[in-house]
Design a protein around this motif. Structure first.
Motif, PDB file in Angstrom:
ATOM      1  N   VAL A   1      10.193 -14.752   4.207  1.00  6.56           N
ATOM      2  CA  VAL A   1       8.815 -14.282   4.028  1.00  6.56           C
ATOM      3  C   VAL A   1       8.518 -13.163   5.008  1.00  6.56           C
ATOM      4  N   CYS A   2       8.956 -13.318   6.238  1.00  6.01           N
ATOM      5  CA  CYS A   2       8.741 -12.266   7.238  1.00  6.01           C
ATOM      6  C   CYS A   2       9.469 -10.987   6.856  1.00  6.01           C
ATOM      7  N   SER A   3      10.671 -11.130   6.341  1.00 11.44           N
ATOM      8  CA  SER A   3      11.426  -9.945   5.934  1.00 11.44           C
ATOM      9  C   SER A   3      10.729  -9.198   4.808  1.00 11.44           C
ATOM     10  N   LEU A   4      10.163  -9.939   3.852  1.00 18.87           N
ATOM     11  CA  LEU A   4       9.458  -9.291   2.747  1.00 18.87           C
ATOM     12  C   LEU A   4       8.106  -8.735   3.193  1.00 18.87           C
ATOM     13  N   LEU A   5       7.409  -9.458   4.054  1.00 19.25           N
ATOM     14  CA  LEU A   5       6.108  -8.969   4.527  1.00 19.25           C
ATOM     15  C   LEU A   5       6.250  -7.668   5.303  1.00 19.25           C
ATOM     16  N   ALA A   6       7.317  -7.524   6.046  1.00 25.45           N
ATOM     17  CA  ALA A   6       7.508  -6.302   6.820  1.00 25.45           C
ATOM     18  C   ALA A   6       7.623  -5.068   5.934  1.00 25.45           C
ATOM     19  N   GLN A   7       7.945  -5.269   4.652  1.00 23.45           N
ATOM     20  CA  GLN A   7       8.110  -4.143   3.739  1.00 23.45           C
ATOM     21  C   GLN A   7       6.814  -3.755   3.042  1.00 23.45           C
ATOM     22  N   VAL A   8       5.907  -4.721   2.838  1.00 22.24           N
ATOM     23  CA  VAL A   8       4.737  -4.452   2.002  1.00 22.24           C
ATOM     24  C   VAL A   8       3.422  -4.774   2.681  1.00 22.24           C
ATOM     25  N   VAL A   9       3.419  -5.204   3.950  1.00 22.99           N
ATOM     26  CA  VAL A   9       2.193  -5.651   4.569  1.00 22.99           C
ATOM     27  C   VAL A   9       1.168  -4.534   4.704  1.00 22.99           C
ATOM     28  N   HIS A  10       1.600  -3.309   4.849  1.00 26.48           N
ATOM     29  CA  HIS A  10       0.694  -2.180   5.040  1.00 26.48           C
ATOM     30  C   HIS A  10       0.244  -1.556   3.728  1.00 26.48           C
ATOM     31  N   GLN A  11       0.763  -2.031   2.591  1.00 31.34           N
ATOM     32  CA  GLN A  11       0.416  -1.428   1.311  1.00 31.34           C
ATOM     33  C   GLN A  11      -0.859  -2.037   0.758  1.00 31.34           C
ATOM     34  N   ALA A  12      -1.448  -1.320  -0.175  1.00 27.26           N
ATOM     35  CA  ALA A  12      -2.632  -1.842  -0.854  1.00 27.26           C
ATOM     36  C   ALA A  12      -2.223  -2.842  -1.930  1.00 27.26           C
ATOM     37  N   THR A  13      -3.038  -3.837  -2.123  1.00 28.06           N
ATOM     38  CA  THR A  13      -2.729  -4.889  -3.092  1.00 28.06           C
ATOM     39  C   THR A  13      -3.003  -4.397  -4.503  1.00 28.06           C
ATOM     40  N   ARG A  14      -1.973  -4.511  -5.351  1.00 29.57           N
ATOM     41  CA  ARG A  14      -2.115  -4.156  -6.771  1.00 29.57           C
ATOM     42  C   ARG A  14      -1.751  -5.374  -7.617  1.00 29.57           C
ATOM     43  N   PRO A  15      -2.355  -5.507  -8.776  1.00 25.80           N
ATOM     44  CA  PRO A  15      -2.053  -6.673  -9.616  1.00 25.80           C
ATOM     45  C   PRO A  15      -0.571  -6.720  -9.986  1.00 25.80           C
ATOM     46  N   GLY A  16       0.040  -7.872  -9.763  1.00 28.98           N
ATOM     47  CA  GLY A  16       1.442  -8.059 -10.110  1.00 28.98           C
ATOM     48  C   GLY A  16       2.429  -7.532  -9.098  1.00 28.98           C
ATOM     49  N   SER A  17       1.956  -6.963  -8.001  1.00 27.32           N
ATOM     50  CA  SER A  17       2.858  -6.407  -6.999  1.00 27.32           C
ATOM     51  C   SER A  17       3.437  -7.518  -6.132  1.00 27.32           C
ATOM     52  N   MET A  18       4.471  -7.162  -5.361  1.00 20.89           N
ATOM     53  CA  MET A  18       5.083  -8.127  -4.465  1.00 20.89           C
ATOM     54  C   MET A  18       4.092  -8.600  -3.409  1.00 20.89           C
ATOM     55  N   ARG A  19       3.209  -7.714  -2.974  1.00 20.10           N
ATOM     56  CA  ARG A  19       2.240  -8.085  -1.939  1.00 20.10           C
ATOM     57  C   ARG A  19       1.289  -9.165  -2.449  1.00 20.10           C
ATOM     58  N   GLU A  20       0.921  -9.047  -3.720  1.00 21.09           N
ATOM     59  CA  GLU A  20       0.049 -10.073  -4.286  1.00 21.09           C
ATOM     60  C   GLU A  20       0.800 -11.399  -4.418  1.00 21.09           C
TER      61      GLU A  20
ATOM     62  N   PHE B   1      -4.867  -5.299   7.250  1.00 22.32           N
ATOM     63  CA  PHE B   1      -4.779  -4.171   6.324  1.00 22.32           C
ATOM     64  C   PHE B   1      -5.695  -4.368   5.119  1.00 22.32           C
ATOM     65  N   ASP B   2      -5.900  -5.611   4.704  1.00 12.60           N
ATOM     66  CA  ASP B   2      -6.861  -5.850   3.627  1.00 12.60           C
ATOM     67  C   ASP B   2      -8.264  -5.418   4.051  1.00 12.60           C
ATOM     68  N   LEU B   3      -8.641  -5.723   5.281  1.00 13.90           N
ATOM     69  CA  LEU B   3      -9.954  -5.321   5.777  1.00 13.90           C
ATOM     70  C   LEU B   3     -10.040  -3.808   5.927  1.00 13.90           C
ATOM     71  N   VAL B   4      -8.960  -3.194   6.365  1.00 17.26           N
ATOM     72  CA  VAL B   4      -8.961  -1.733   6.503  1.00 17.26           C
ATOM     73  C   VAL B   4      -9.160  -1.081   5.155  1.00 17.26           C
ATOM     74  N   ASN B   5      -8.458  -1.575   4.150  1.00 21.55           N
ATOM     75  CA  ASN B   5      -8.590  -0.992   2.812  1.00 21.55           C
ATOM     76  C   ASN B   5      -9.977  -1.240   2.220  1.00 21.55           C
ATOM     77  N   GLU B   6     -10.641  -2.323   2.653  1.00 17.82           N
ATOM     78  CA  GLU B   6     -11.992  -2.614   2.167  1.00 17.82           C
ATOM     79  C   GLU B   6     -13.069  -1.906   2.991  1.00 17.82           C
ATOM     80  N   GLY B   7     -12.675  -1.247   4.085  1.00 16.64           N
ATOM     81  CA  GLY B   7     -13.628  -0.547   4.926  1.00 16.64           C
ATOM     82  C   GLY B   7     -14.264  -1.384   6.004  1.00 16.64           C
ATOM     83  N   GLU B   8     -13.812  -2.599   6.201  1.00 17.25           N
ATOM     84  CA  GLU B   8     -14.354  -3.481   7.244  1.00 17.25           C
ATOM     85  C   GLU B   8     -13.594  -3.204   8.544  1.00 17.25           C
TER      86      GLU B   8
END
Length: 827
Positions: free
Chosen positions: A648-667, A705-712
């Motif tokens: 999980v850590c290995s996968l999170l390191a690749q997508v944690v900074h990306q924006a969440t899109r439907p069906g994406s690995m981050r979701e 990063f979710d808060l950053v993308n939401e402007g919080e």
């Protein structure tokens, strides 16, 4: 123009055409010219105008016809497609010429045949295509019946409904379904601790009652007879035990003798008048009736030596008694005749078997009778007498007894009757051993002699009756129509410890060990079962696992504790979806977070390895193949949360900074993190400290990063401050760098994006504060507070650039450039 001028012009033309030659001048009158013209015309019309026209035509095209005629005359008028003339053996040149021409002719002939066959196929293909189109057009032209034509017929419409969750179509045929049910029942009985049934007898009964195929039924009957021996242990090698045990020879003889008794009964029942059947229904009276039918005519008794008191031939009675397996009836016939007392004594001793103690007397008597046989009976005119002596003395295996051997059963019975075991070999070199008979059937005669392609059941019976189960099953497994029966024959024999298998499951389907007696082979049951079950493991997974359960005793060399785990692991690796995982492992128990229930694998609870070991093994295999998402699911099922968190850590390191899109690995990882958090709170697992810290930090960074993308930005800044990832001033740089060293490398990989996001937050706050100061209409106190805030923001920006330069990680050039640019803009 008058005649004088015409004469002058003619004279002038004559003078112009005169040529000075030594030849005399020829002058012809008009009548002479006319006569020569007529002669030439007559000569040309006699030879034909066609040649003249051909000369004129070809001459106008520049062809020298006389020269061409000469060349054509030099060509050979021989027809090359005619048969070649014979030549002498010493004519090398002529031989090579003939061979060359024969080769050319053969190529031409073969090409013609191929062209003809190709044209024929294309013609019929076109005809069939036209017929198909015609039939289709005729069917399309048909119109359904009108309701008015049949007013009394009421139409009933049947509604078609599909299930909401349709199950996949089963690929098992009728035979395969019946076999699979028996396998499932057998495994369930074994798991529950019940008595292990005879699987060969079970399948033989199934074939007799359910299969409408007498050939398959007969094959199972043969195998059932041969397997009706004393049960063996798994610690004993079946190949060596089979070669040394006389029970298999005895069972084969019993089967052939029973079949012959059935045949004799059928013959006598069809000739009741001649057979004169009566008395006690035993072999003695059956043989009497059968011999009466066979020798009802006098010419059939030619060459027979002895007769009994009733005037009937003696030796046929004895031979057919032995053919039915009744040595007592043969002794009775011989005793009634009052002849051959030595043979009678020997047969009596053989009838007593192991109960007799006169071993030396028996051996001496056999030696005397063999000597008499070699001196007199080899040239005996009575084939029955010679066959009886050969059977009783077990000698002369090279005599084919052509007068008596009419079928394969007769041949096999005769060979099995004259067999001698290895430890009972004596001075007589003309003896047949069990391995010798097996080599004769398998190697000398082989498949071509028995026409095995067209008579597969017959060849199987011959191999099975000679104890070559592995070769017989491998032969059936080659044919797609008989592979189902071959697989279950191999399974049934293996469950009875009668099947020879190789030491390694990586061997070919049929192999031999160096110390195996020739020509015995070993059958790779694992390869055969996997080849069979692979066809339906996706559509009929439950049945496939029942077959794999039968492979639990086979050890693997590279992966898994046994072959069953390896097969199920391969199944899950190739089809690792939620439906398959639920089918195999079941669903998570809400009352017990440490277990799963309701899966197929839960049925095999008596094994040394449970489904959690299987899930961990499949997870390791998926992780090696870089299928991390599926591996996380398997590690979760296996309870190995430490390995799951690492992935999980290995996968999170690749997508944690990306924006969440439907069906994406981050979701998808968001759902996995939620499930992991619940499991960590309920399960007691050993997870290393740095793995847990890395996982918790990456989880918080995902929220950041979710808060950053939401402007919080304010809430996002609080997350960074609570986790001590980035400094608030230059004094905290060393502390933050030290904290990073205690975390995993995954945090370092996402650190550039974290620092960049933090710098963007600081710069946005700076711009906001700077914009408020430029509006004016503020007092001195507010201005001083705002300046203090701006200085604090510049300090945070400076601290971020210092940390970017202090971490043991080479920051991307674009990140460094952007950080410096924003810091400069804030000065």
């Amino acid at each position: 123009m008058d005649l004088a001028e015409l004469l002058q012009q003619a004279q002038r033309l004559v003078n112009e055409t005169e040529i000075e030659t030594d030849l005399p001048r020829v002058e012809r009158t008009l009548s002479q010219v006319l006569q020569a013209t007529q002669e030439m015309h007559a000569r040309v019309t006699q030879t034909g105008t066609n040649d003249l026209q051909a000369h004129i035509l070809l001459g106008s095209k520049g062809v020298d016809l006389p020269k061409m005629i000469h060349k054509l005359e030099t060509l050979s008028a021989r027809n090359f497609l005619e048969p070649l003339d014979p030549i002498q053996e010493t004519d090398v040149k002529g031989y090579l010429k003939n061979e060359r021409e024969n080769t050319i002719l053969s190529v031409i002939e073969e090409t013609n045949r191929n062209i003809y066959s190709s044209v024929e196929r294309q013609k019929w293909r076109s005809i069939y295509s036209d017929w198909g189109n015609m039939k289709e057009s005729l069917l399309n032209a048909l119109v359904g019946a009108n309701q008015q034509d049949f007013p009394d017929v009421q139409r009933q419409m049947v509604a078609t409904e599909l299930p909401d969750e349709p199950s996949p179509y089963s690929r098992l045929s009728l035979f395969e379904n019946l076999y699979a049910k028996e396998i499932t029942s057998y495994n369930e009985s074994h798991i529950q601790g019940g008595h292990r049934t005879n699987l060969v007898a079970t399948f033989a009964t199934l074939a007799r009652e359910k299969f409408d195929d007498p050939l398959v039924t007969e094959m199972w009957n043969v195998l059932n007879y041969m397997a009706n021996v004393t049960p063996m242990s798994r610690n004993i090698d079946p190949i060596h035990c089979r070669q040394m045990a006389p029970e298999f020879i005895k069972q084969a003889r019993i089967y052939l003798e029973c079949r012959y008794k059935i045949y004799m009964n059928a013959v006598t029942e069809s000739n009741l008048v001649v057979a004169n059947r009566g008395g006690i229904p035993n072999v003695y009276h059956l043989v009497c009736s059968y011999v009466s039918v066979q020798f009802q005519q006098s010419h059939t008794r030619v060459g027979l030596l002895n007769v009994d008191n009733n005037g009937k031939p003696l030796w046929p009675h004895i031979y057919y008694s032995l053919r039915c397996g009744d040595l007592g009836a043969a002794v009775q016939f011989l005793k009634e005749s009052g002849t051959c007392t030595e043979l009678l004594k020997l047969m009596t001793l053989q009838r007593l078997g192991d109960n007799t103690t006169e071993k030396s007397a028996t051996t001496k008597l056999e030696g005397q009778l063999k000597l008499d046989y070699n001196n007199k009976l080899r040239v005996c005119s009575d084939p029955y007498k010679k066959a009886v002596y050969a059977i009783v003395l077990a000698c002369d295996p090279h005599d084919g007894h052509a007068e008596l051997i009419r079928t394969i059963d007769d041949f096999l019975w005769m060979q099995l009757s004259i067999l001698r075991e290895h430890e009972k070999r004596d001075y007589n070199i003309e003896q047949l051993t069990y391995s010798g008979l097996q080599s004769l059937i398998l190697e000398k005669y082989g498949e071509n002699y028995f026409n095995a392609r067209e008579k597969a059941p017959l060849y199987f019976q011959v191999l099975a009756l000679t104890g070559q189960f592995e070769s017989a099953i491998e032969f059936l497994a080659r044919n797609q129509t008989t592979i189902t029966h071959a697989v279950h024959m191999a399974i049934a024999l293996n469950e009875m410890c009668l099947l020879g298998t190789p030491k390694s499951i990586n061997e070919p389907l049929l192999s031999a060990e160096p110390d195996d007696p020739a020509p015995m082979k070993r059958l790779n049951l694992v390869r055969l079962v996997v080849l069979y079950a692979k066809c339906f493991e996706r559509t009929d997974t439950s049945q496939a696992l029942q077959y794999y359960y039968l492979l639990r005793h086979f050890k693997t060399e590279y992966r898994g504790p046994n072959a069953m785990f390896t097969c199920v692991c391969d199944l899950l690796v190739e089809n690792c979806n939620d439906e398959m995982l639920t089918l195999i492992f079941g669903v998570e128990d809400d009352q017990n977070y440490n277990g799963f229930t309701g899966g197929i694998f839960d049925e095999f609870h008596t094994m040394d390895y449970d489904m959690y070991s299987l899930a961990g093994m499949v997870g390791d295999e998926l992780a090696d193949r870089s299928n991390f998402e599926s591996a996380i699911k398997l590690y979760y099922i296996a309870g190995q949360l430490d390995k799951a968190l690492r992935l999980v850590c290995s996968l999170l390191a690749q997508v944690v900074h990306q924006a969440t899109r439907p069906g994406s690995m981050r979701e998808r990882l968001t759902h996995i993190i939620h499930r992991m958090d619940m499991a960590l709170g309920e399960r007691k697992t050993d997870v290393q400290a740095h793995v847990m810290i890395t996982y918790r930090t990456l989880s918080r960074l995902m929220e950041f990063f979710d808060l950053v993308n939401e402007g919080e930005t304010r809430l996002a800044s609080e997350i960074l401050a609570n986790n001590r990832l980035v400094p608030s001033n230059s004094n905290e740089v060393d502390e933050c760098v030290t904290n990073l060293k205690r975390m995993g490398p995954e945090i370092i990989k996402v650190l550039p994006e974290v620092i960049m996001a933090a710098m963007n937050i600081v710069y946005s706050e700076y711009v906001e504060q700077r914009g408020g100061s430029e509006n004016g209409n503020v007092d001195e106190t507010q201005d001083e507070n705002r300046e203090a805030v701006l200085r604090h923001l510049r300090g945070r920006a400076k601290a971020l650039t210092n940390m970017a330069a202090s971490v043991p990680y080479r920051m991307p050039a674009a990140i460094n450039q952007r950080l410096l640019q924003l810091e400069i803009l804030m000065l």
